[in-house]
Write an enzyme that holds these catalytic residues in place. Structure first.
Site, PDB file in Angstrom:
ATOM      1  N   LYS A  79     -35.030  -9.288 -16.993  1.00 31.61           N
ATOM      2  CA  LYS A  79     -35.595  -8.335 -17.960  1.00 31.61           C
ATOM      3  C   LYS A  79     -34.567  -8.091 -19.062  1.00 31.61           C
ATOM      4  CE  LYS A  79     -37.791  -3.719 -17.922  1.00 31.61           C
ATOM      5  NZ  LYS A  79     -38.165  -2.593 -17.048  1.00 31.61           N
ATOM      6  N   SER A 154     -43.031  -1.416 -17.035  1.00 32.05           N
ATOM      7  CA  SER A 154     -42.493  -1.985 -18.249  1.00 32.05           C
ATOM      8  C   SER A 154     -41.885  -3.381 -18.050  1.00 32.05           C
ATOM      9  CB  SER A 154     -41.410  -1.052 -18.795  1.00 32.05           C
ATOM     10  OG  SER A 154     -40.318  -0.987 -17.886  1.00 32.05           O
ATOM     11  N   SER A 178     -41.880   0.602 -12.829  1.00 31.37           N
ATOM     12  CA  SER A 178     -41.883  -0.575 -13.698  1.00 31.37           C
ATOM     13  C   SER A 178     -41.648  -1.915 -13.012  1.00 31.37           C
ATOM     14  CB  SER A 178     -40.860  -0.403 -14.811  1.00 31.37           C
ATOM     15  OG  SER A 178     -41.411   0.409 -15.798  1.00 31.37           O
TER      16      SER A 178
HETATM   17  N1  GLN Z   1     -44.361   3.624 -16.946  1.00 35.09           N
HETATM   18  C1  GLN Z   1     -43.325   4.558 -16.689  1.00 35.09           C
HETATM   19  C2  GLN Z   1     -42.798   5.088 -17.996  1.00 35.09           C
HETATM   20  O1  GLN Z   1     -43.292   4.713 -18.997  1.00 35.09           O
HETATM   21  C3  GLN Z   1     -42.259   3.928 -15.872  1.00 35.09           C
HETATM   22  C4  GLN Z   1     -41.335   3.111 -16.640  1.00 35.09           C
HETATM   23  C5  GLN Z   1     -40.258   2.449 -15.813  1.00 35.09           C
HETATM   24  O2  GLN Z   1     -40.317   2.464 -14.581  1.00 35.09           O
HETATM   25  N2  GLN Z   1     -39.270   1.921 -16.495  1.00 35.09           N
HETATM   26  O3  GLN Z   1     -41.912   5.863 -18.050  1.00 35.09           O
END
Ligand code: GLN
Length: 491
Positions: A79, A154, A178
């Site tokens: 990532k 994400s 994420s």
């Molecule tokens: N979807 C969640 C957010 O937008 C989690 C994001 C993540 O785990 N990095 O904060």
């Protein structure tokens, strides 16, 4: 065997039996990426040259009869919020578009020491904020199972890369789901370890008290193999686990679930859960029961408030973490300024995307002196309650089972104008980050329209091994892990 179907385990075995060379494997992945990534949009950076060079060195090592590391010759995609020395690390943000870290994150060093070969850096929601990978400043990643759908976020780039067969191992980060949400959307195994088990050094911070790095793999065994490499104390990360970890996550995977107590929180099955997901999870529960697990429904009343607490805590931390991008020290700098104030304001206004700005504003608000008590402090008190609620549950149950996502992968664009709907995607995943406990998502079926469905297992702190054993038992009983999506090449 087709490259897109191969597991880490199979590639390793192939090297041992000399059925193919490391160069052949790396070339196959690179060819596949070049042919198909135009459809999926996974890679922000492809490391073709360095990957082939490393593969060649690895082949020479094999010729000399030297032993390969535990991940010797295994291509890995990371990532793009994980720092890689000499390789651009953008966080999918205009703010870091040109950032080339002068150092490797600890996990990158560990992967390299184990012989893994970095094949590229994957797309994500900007600064890991989002649930669909639509918030990238560069491109929208698509779900390999249906390119009209999002891959989840994400870490959507890493999840899509794995299921598209662009690498047998990819790495993501999980602040509120994420890793697990995109794993569920793309049909992968995705693991968020206990907070502190994997070093965060070199992971570009979103919300430091919640962020954890973890792997995406095709099988639970591959997941265990990669955890063996990723975990451990790191003097460079003050929050990393203090003791030396001497657990082998691969051994005894086949312990089975006989007599194990699995709790099913009834609040996670109510309103808002898609019917097909519900059915698929019930089928998984039935399988586990057949294997001898004791399944019990119980109450875990944290779901909704947990989501609110998560968005306050994570935004508060983000607003502080992202203060460093001021256009002065590093990152994007506006050309349009006369005063120092204008330099900072314009750099941040131009460098950050919509969602990141929304989080910074929300975070600044909940930390402001007039509202701190009403919001941030309350969220922190609730955080304590969530931890205790989990502690109590784990006195009764070995493992908790829940859906990973309330909905099937949704259409690209469907939720991007409605942040609250987007935030609801994380309703089953955020509480584990708040409590710091480990959780794994594995595929448990498909919808009628052939979209993957994930089931989540949650354990007490440092019970990764048990989670892997349960996940392995279900994976073997379901036998669906060999399925891969068919990606149609360009129109
Ligand atoms: N979807 C969640 C957010 O937008 C989690 C994001 C993540 O785990 N990095 O904060």
């Amino acid at each position: 065997m087709k490259i897109q179907c191969m597991t880490i385990e199979e590639i390793k075995q192939g090297y041992i039996e000399k059925r193919f060379t490391v160069t052949e494997i790396v070339k196959s992945y690179i060819n596949r990426i070049k042919k198909l990534d135009g459809e999926i949009n996974v890679f922000i950076t492809l490391c073709e040259e360095s990957a082939l060079k490393e593969a060649k060195e690895m082949d020479e090592k094999i010729k000399r009869g030297e032993k390969l590391g535990a991940l010797g010759g295994i291509p890995v995609a990371l990532k793009d919020n994980i720092c890689t020395r000499g390789i651009k690390t953008t966080c999918a943000s205009k703010m870091l578009e040109a950032f080339i870290p002068p150092y490797d994150a600890t996990i990158v060093k560990k992967l390299k020491d184990a012989g893994a070969i970095i094949i590229g850096k994957t797309n994500m929601d900007e600064f890991a904020m989002g649930s669909s990978t639509e918030n990238s400043a560069f491109k929208i990643t698509k779900n390999p199972w249906d390119t009209k759908k999002v891959p989840g976020g994400s870490s959507g780039g890493s999840a899509a890369a794995l299921s598209a067969g662009f690498a047998p191992l990819t790495i993501g980060s999980d602040t509120g789901g994420s890793i697990r949400l995109p794993a569920a959307f793309c049909g992968n195994v995705g693991f968020k370890p206990t907070y502190g088990l994997v070093s965060r050094y070199g992971l570009i911070a979103f919300a430091s008290s919640l962020d954890q790095i973890g792997p995406f793999t095709k099988t639970v065994k591959d997941c265990a193999m990669s955890l063996n490499i990723l975990v451990g104390n790191d003097p460079l990360d003050g929050t990393s686990v203090q003791e030396e970890i001497k657990i082998d996550y691969v051994s005894d995977l086949d312990q089975g679930v006989k007599g194990l107590k699995i709790g099913v929180p009834k609040e996670f099955f109510g309103e808002g859960l898609d019917e097909e997901i519900h059915e698929s999870i019930q089928n998984a529960i039935k399988k586990l029961e057949d294997l001898g697990a004791i399944i019990e429904e119980f109450s875990l009343p944290i779901k909704k408030k947990g989501l609110s607490a998560y968005y306050m805590i994570s935004s508060a931390e983000a607003s502080s973490n992202l203060a460093r991008y001021d256009g002065v020290r590093y990152g994007y700098r506006t050309e349009n300024f006369k005063t120092i104030d204008e330099l900072m304001i314009n750099s941040r206004s131009e460098g950050f995307g919509e969602e990141v700005k929304r989080r910074i504003m929300l975070g600044t608000f909940v930390l402001s002196s007039g509202y701190y008590d009403a919001y941030y402090k309350k969220a922190m008190l609730f955080r304590k309650k969530i931890r205790n609620t989990f502690k109590e549950a784990f006195e009764k149950y070995d493992v908790i089972l829940s859906p990973t996502s309330p909905k099937l992968p949704f259409n690209i664009g469907e939720k991007s104008e409605d942040p609250l709907q987007m935030y609801l995607s994380d309703i089953y995943t955020v509480n584990m980050n708040i409590a710091g406990v480990p959780a794994i998502s594995i595929p448990c079926g498909f919808s009628q329209s052939k979209l993957p469905i994930g089931v989540q297992f949650i354990g007490d702190h440092y019970t990764e091994k048990k989670l892997l054993q349960v996940a392995f038992a279900l994976e073997q009983a379901l036998g669906i892990y060999k399925e891969v999506p068919v990606i149609k090449e360009g129109k």
